[in-house]
Design a protein around this motif. Structure first.
Motif, PDB file in Angstrom:
ATOM      1  N   SER A 161       0.847  -1.190   0.000  1.00  0.00           N
ATOM      2  CA  SER A 161       0.000   0.000   0.000  1.00  0.00           C
ATOM      3  C   SER A 161       0.885   1.243   0.000  1.00  0.00           C
ATOM      4  CB  SER A 161      -0.936  -0.015   1.217  1.00  0.00           C
ATOM      5  OG  SER A 161      -1.956   0.961   1.083  1.00  0.00           O
ATOM      6  N   GLY A 162       0.260   2.412   0.068  1.00  0.00           N
ATOM      7  CA  GLY A 162       1.009   3.654   0.049  1.00  0.00           C
ATOM      8  C   GLY A 162       1.514   4.040   1.424  1.00  0.00           C
ATOM      9  N   SER A 175       8.315   4.153  -3.372  1.00  0.00           N
ATOM     10  CA  SER A 175       9.005   4.374  -4.643  1.00  0.00           C
ATOM     11  C   SER A 175       8.933   3.114  -5.494  1.00  0.00           C
ATOM     12  CB  SER A 175      10.470   4.725  -4.403  1.00  0.00           C
ATOM     13  OG  SER A 175      11.193   3.593  -3.926  1.00  0.00           O
ATOM     14  N   PRO A 176       9.054   3.259  -6.815  1.00  0.00           N
ATOM     15  CA  PRO A 176       9.074   2.079  -7.682  1.00  0.00           C
ATOM     16  C   PRO A 176      10.224   1.130  -7.336  1.00  0.00           C
ATOM     17  CG  PRO A 176       8.646   4.042  -8.982  1.00  0.00           C
ATOM     18  CD  PRO A 176       9.004   4.518  -7.608  1.00  0.00           C
ATOM     19  N   GLU A 177      11.383   1.684  -6.969  1.00  0.00           N
ATOM     20  CA  GLU A 177      12.527   0.838  -6.640  1.00  0.00           C
ATOM     21  C   GLU A 177      12.234  -0.019  -5.421  1.00  0.00           C
ATOM     22  OE1 GLU A 177      13.518   4.128  -9.129  1.00  0.00           O
ATOM     23  OE2 GLU A 177      12.655   4.164  -7.092  1.00  0.00           O
ATOM     24  N   GLU A 178      11.637   0.592  -4.399  1.00  0.00           N
ATOM     25  CA  GLU A 178      11.277  -0.156  -3.198  1.00  0.00           C
ATOM     26  C   GLU A 178      10.232  -1.225  -3.519  1.00  0.00           C
ATOM     27  OE1 GLU A 178       9.644   0.729   1.356  1.00  0.00           O
ATOM     28  OE2 GLU A 178       9.595   2.311  -0.177  1.00  0.00           O
ATOM     29  N   THR A 179       9.295  -0.876  -4.387  1.00  0.00           N
ATOM     30  CA  THR A 179       8.249  -1.821  -4.784  1.00  0.00           C
ATOM     31  C   THR A 179       8.848  -3.040  -5.463  1.00  0.00           C
ATOM     32  OG1 THR A 179       6.695   0.014  -5.086  1.00  0.00           O
ATOM     33  CG2 THR A 179       6.146  -2.083  -6.143  1.00  0.00           C
ATOM     34  N   LYS A 202       0.305   5.442  -8.183  1.00  0.00           N
ATOM     35  CA  LYS A 202       0.350   4.935  -9.547  1.00  0.00           C
ATOM     36  C   LYS A 202       1.753   4.516  -9.978  1.00  0.00           C
ATOM     37  CE  LYS A 202      -0.978   5.889 -14.336  1.00  0.00           C
ATOM     38  NZ  LYS A 202       0.324   5.451 -14.884  1.00  0.00           N
ATOM     39  N   ASP A 203       2.784   5.296  -9.628  1.00  0.00           N
ATOM     40  CA  ASP A 203       4.124   4.908 -10.072  1.00  0.00           C
ATOM     41  C   ASP A 203       4.558   3.584  -9.444  1.00  0.00           C
ATOM     42  OD1 ASP A 203       4.348   5.995  -7.524  1.00  0.00           O
ATOM     43  OD2 ASP A 203       6.252   7.000  -7.927  1.00  0.00           O
ATOM     44  N   CYS A 204       4.159   3.353  -8.199  1.00  0.00           N
ATOM     45  CA  CYS A 204       4.472   2.080  -7.539  1.00  0.00           C
ATOM     46  C   CYS A 204       3.614   0.952  -8.116  1.00  0.00           C
ATOM     47  CB  CYS A 204       4.264   2.208  -6.037  1.00  0.00           C
ATOM     48  SG  CYS A 204       5.412   3.346  -5.235  1.00  0.00           S
ATOM     49  N   PHE A 205       2.368   1.265  -8.446  1.00  0.00           N
ATOM     50  CA  PHE A 205       1.474   0.267  -9.055  1.00  0.00           C
ATOM     51  C   PHE A 205       2.019  -0.152 -10.422  1.00  0.00           C
ATOM     52  CE2 PHE A 205      -3.313  -0.709  -8.430  1.00  0.00           C
ATOM     53  CZ  PHE A 205      -3.119  -2.029  -8.803  1.00  0.00           C
ATOM     54  N   ASP A 206       2.430   0.826 -11.217  1.00  0.00           N
ATOM     55  CA  ASP A 206       3.027   0.529 -12.521  1.00  0.00           C
ATOM     56  C   ASP A 206       4.244  -0.384 -12.361  1.00  0.00           C
ATOM     57  OD1 ASP A 206       1.169   2.111 -13.833  1.00  0.00           O
ATOM     58  OD2 ASP A 206       2.492   3.860 -13.957  1.00  0.00           O
ATOM     59  N   ALA A 207       5.078  -0.047 -11.377  1.00  0.00           N
ATOM     60  CA  ALA A 207       6.283  -0.838 -11.133  1.00  0.00           C
ATOM     61  C   ALA A 207       5.923  -2.255 -10.682  1.00  0.00           C
ATOM     62  CB  ALA A 207       7.152  -0.158 -10.077  1.00  0.00           C
ATOM     63  N   ALA A 208       4.884  -2.366  -9.865  1.00  0.00           N
ATOM     64  CA  ALA A 208       4.464  -3.687  -9.377  1.00  0.00           C
ATOM     65  C   ALA A 208       3.985  -4.568 -10.527  1.00  0.00           C
ATOM     66  CB  ALA A 208       3.354  -3.531  -8.334  1.00  0.00           C
ATOM     67  N   ILE A 209       3.183  -4.001 -11.417  1.00  0.00           N
ATOM     68  CA  ILE A 209       2.676  -4.775 -12.557  1.00  0.00           C
ATOM     69  C   ILE A 209       3.828  -5.222 -13.453  1.00  0.00           C
ATOM     70  CG2 ILE A 209       1.297  -4.636 -14.671  1.00  0.00           C
ATOM     71  CD1 ILE A 209      -0.599  -2.759 -13.134  1.00  0.00           C
ATOM     72  N   LYS A 226      -5.779   5.614  -5.866  1.00  0.00           N
ATOM     73  CA  LYS A 226      -4.780   6.490  -6.459  1.00  0.00           C
ATOM     74  C   LYS A 226      -4.750   6.389  -7.986  1.00  0.00           C
ATOM     75  CE  LYS A 226      -3.347   7.913  -2.448  1.00  0.00           C
ATOM     76  NZ  LYS A 226      -3.491   9.318  -2.001  1.00  0.00           N
ATOM     77  N   VAL A 227      -5.580   5.525  -8.553  1.00  0.00           N
ATOM     78  CA  VAL A 227      -5.693   5.407 -10.011  1.00  0.00           C
ATOM     79  C   VAL A 227      -7.167   5.349 -10.369  1.00  0.00           C
ATOM     80  CG1 VAL A 227      -3.477   4.201 -10.260  1.00  0.00           C
ATOM     81  CG2 VAL A 227      -5.578   2.871  -9.922  1.00  0.00           C
ATOM     82  N   ASP A 228      -7.475   5.579 -11.637  1.00  0.00           N
ATOM     83  CA  ASP A 228      -8.854   5.396 -12.088  1.00  0.00           C
ATOM     84  C   ASP A 228      -9.214   3.915 -12.034  1.00  0.00           C
ATOM     85  OD1 ASP A 228      -9.118   8.121 -12.597  1.00  0.00           O
ATOM     86  OD2 ASP A 228      -8.434   7.915 -14.675  1.00  0.00           O
ATOM     87  N   TYR A 229     -10.501   3.631 -11.839  1.00  0.00           N
ATOM     88  CA  TYR A 229     -10.905   2.233 -11.684  1.00  0.00           C
ATOM     89  C   TYR A 229     -10.580   1.409 -12.927  1.00  0.00           C
ATOM     90  CZ  TYR A 229     -13.518  -1.813 -10.050  1.00  0.00           C
ATOM     91  OH  TYR A 229     -13.856  -3.080  -9.637  1.00  0.00           O
ATOM     92  N   GLU A 230     -10.727   2.007 -14.112  1.00  0.00           N
ATOM     93  CA  GLU A 230     -10.479   1.254 -15.339  1.00  0.00           C
ATOM     94  C   GLU A 230      -9.007   0.832 -15.477  1.00  0.00           C
ATOM     95  OE1 GLU A 230     -11.178   5.630 -16.666  1.00  0.00           O
ATOM     96  OE2 GLU A 230     -12.012   4.211 -15.201  1.00  0.00           O
ATOM     97  N   TYR A 231      -8.125   1.469 -14.723  1.00  0.00           N
ATOM     98  CA  TYR A 231      -6.712   1.075 -14.686  1.00  0.00           C
ATOM     99  C   TYR A 231      -6.578  -0.404 -14.335  1.00  0.00           C
ATOM    100  CZ  TYR A 231      -1.883   0.971 -12.826  1.00  0.00           C
ATOM    101  OH  TYR A 231      -0.568   0.660 -12.551  1.00  0.00           O
TER     102      TYR A 231
END
Length: 475
Positions: A161-162, A175-179, A202-209, A226-231
């Motif tokens: 989570s955040g 951070s994405p690196e930590e993720t 979102k930046d951490c979510f992107d990194a996680a995916i 922290k992102v739109d639902y359609e994300y």
């Protein structure tokens, strides 16, 4: 100086006393769940059978295969047909009863080993644990090594989570690196999935995916605000949890039919798996309706005592009701809206998998899946369609489930034998004649024992030790 020496002895001795109490509590709990040890039950050792004269509900199609035989070898189905040769196997006479795949709960939380027996007693032979901690890796290893009996057990990582998420059970990343580093660590530790939560940026979510796709470990999403639902419709996410979050996140707590239609269309087009967990929100609404009588419900006797105390769900929502007498009506209206959402998802051809959120808000392990399936029937599903969400559909979401969820050659011998056809009487699955887990036959007497052992269990301290260790010690 005597008083100083006495004080020093207390200060130094107190941690040792606490450690002793903690270890003793864990020892007592392990002893109290010894009834699940396979080595102590010779009748569970055999995993090869010839089952005769059963009516098979295969679940990979809407049909009944009448008066069939099955050959099971080392927990795997190797033949289905009529008048099969027994091959010197022990024979079970099915007596014309109905054999269906064991059920799969795709969203649950495990707090102790007693709950493993509760799942089996209710015909749940596979589970997806979605609040991971090191205890779950230990349980998973014990089941896979055939040390203890339990459903096929697969667990997510701790929830990412955040940094603003103050829940000590979550793992905040900033951070994405930590993720990425945390996901690599969790995969190395042996977690089957990565779980994200509702404040992940979102930046951490992107990194996680991206990292999960790279490492080929599935990602499961509790929708993030922290992102739109359609994300959440993208293929890098294996499933999206909780119908209530369609209302809370996608619709921003508004009964907006136009926005809802867009969400439904997104699910239908993307074929993203959706896990409703209607039962847990219904149980929340029952706090408002029943008030003190909520605590007297039979299923509350099967809730882990520490979690029931520590979560404080009852006290929190009763305080809310006392402050706002209309709160109960709003919660009930929202539950009814959840049913409408799932009905629309089903009618649009969305891909639904059954999950209950068992382990929180008075939602008991095992029993909850029968309530969840009944809600799906209220949403317009036939018995077959409802059962498919808890059998065939989960087998298409993760590779871990590919060999369960149907009765066919090469699949695991995870079965429920019921006296009535569940396609006509779905409630017949609530009281199995017997359950089979990887070829191990569990008679009704054993299933009843599992329920009795978990009833009003006294493992408050042992659970507290595990949870506190996770919060303050484990990575």
């Amino acid at each position: 100086m005597k008083w100083l020496k006495g004080l020093l002895a207390i200060v130094l001795g107190l941690p040792l006393l606490i450690l002793f109490i903690a270890l003793f509590a864990l020892f007592l709990e392990n002893k109290s769940t010894s009834y699940l040890k396979i080595k102590d039950h010779p009748e569970w050792e055999n995993q090869s059978w010839c089952i005769r004269h059963v009516n098979i509900i295969p679940m990979n199609q809407d049909t009944v295969l009448l008066d069939q035989d099955l050959i099971i070898e080392d927990g795997i189905i190797t033949a289905i047909g009529s008048n099969l040769e027994a091959k010197n196997l022990k024979v079970i006479d099915g007596g014309g009863a109905y054999l269906s795949p064991g059920l799969i709960d795709m969203h649950m939380h495990l707090w102790d080993r007693h709950e493993l027996g509760l799942y089996l007693a209710n015909g749940v032979t596979s589970v997806r644990s979605l609040l991971g901690m090191p205890f779950h890796l230990q349980v998973k290893d014990e089941i896979e090594a055939a040390e203890i009996l339990g459903p096929d057990f697969y667990t997510s990582s701790p929830q990412l989570s955040g940094p603003e998420d103050g829940d000590p059970l979550k793992k905040p990343v900033s951070s994405p690196e930590e993720t990425r580093a945390l996901i690599q660590d969790y995969q190395n530790q042996g977690y089957d999935f990565i779980k994200t939560y509702n404040l992940l940026e979102k930046d951490c979510f992107d990194a996680a995916i991206a990292e999960c796709e790279k490492l080929k470990i599935p990602l499961i999403a509790h929708p993030s605000f922290k992102v739109d639902y359609e994300y959440h419709m993208q293929p890098g996410i294996s499933s999206v949890e909780h119908t209530e979050d369609i209302f809370q996140q996608a619709l921003d707590y508004q009964y907006d039919r136009e926005k809802l239609d867009l969400v439904i269309a997104d699910y239908a087009q993307s074929q993203q798996a959706h896990c409703p967990t209607l039962t847990v929100f219904f149980n929340l609404s029952e706090i408002y309706r029943l008030q003190e009588d909520f605590l007297k419900r039979e299923q509350n006797h099967y809730i882990n005592p520490f979690i029931e105390f520590a979560a404080g769900d009852y006290e929190r929502h009763i305080a809310h009701l006392e402050a706002d007498s209309s709160a109960g009506d709003r919660i009930w209206k929202q539950h009814q809206f959840h049913l409408k959402i799932v009905k629309k998802l089903h009618e649009a051809g969305a891909f639904i998998i059954c999950g209950t959120d068992a382990g929180i808000v008075g939602t008991a392990a095992g029993y909850s899946i029968h309530h969840e399936l009944e809600f799906y029937r209220q949403c317009g599903m036939t018995n077959y369609e409802a059962l498919r969400t808890a059998t065939w559909n989960p087998s298409k979401v993760h590779p871990q489930f590919k060999d369960c969820g149907s009765i066919a050659i090469g699949m695991k011998a995870n079965f429920i034998l019921s006296s009535q056809n569940p396609l006509e009487q779905i409630s017949s699955l609530e009281k199995p004649i017997w359950v089979m887990q990887k070829g191990r036959k569990l008679e009704a007497k054993s299933l009843s024992e599992f329920e009795a052992k978990a009833h009003d269990r006294s493992n408050f301290i042992a659970t507290a030790v595990r949870v506190l260790k996770y919060m303050f010690w484990d990575k």
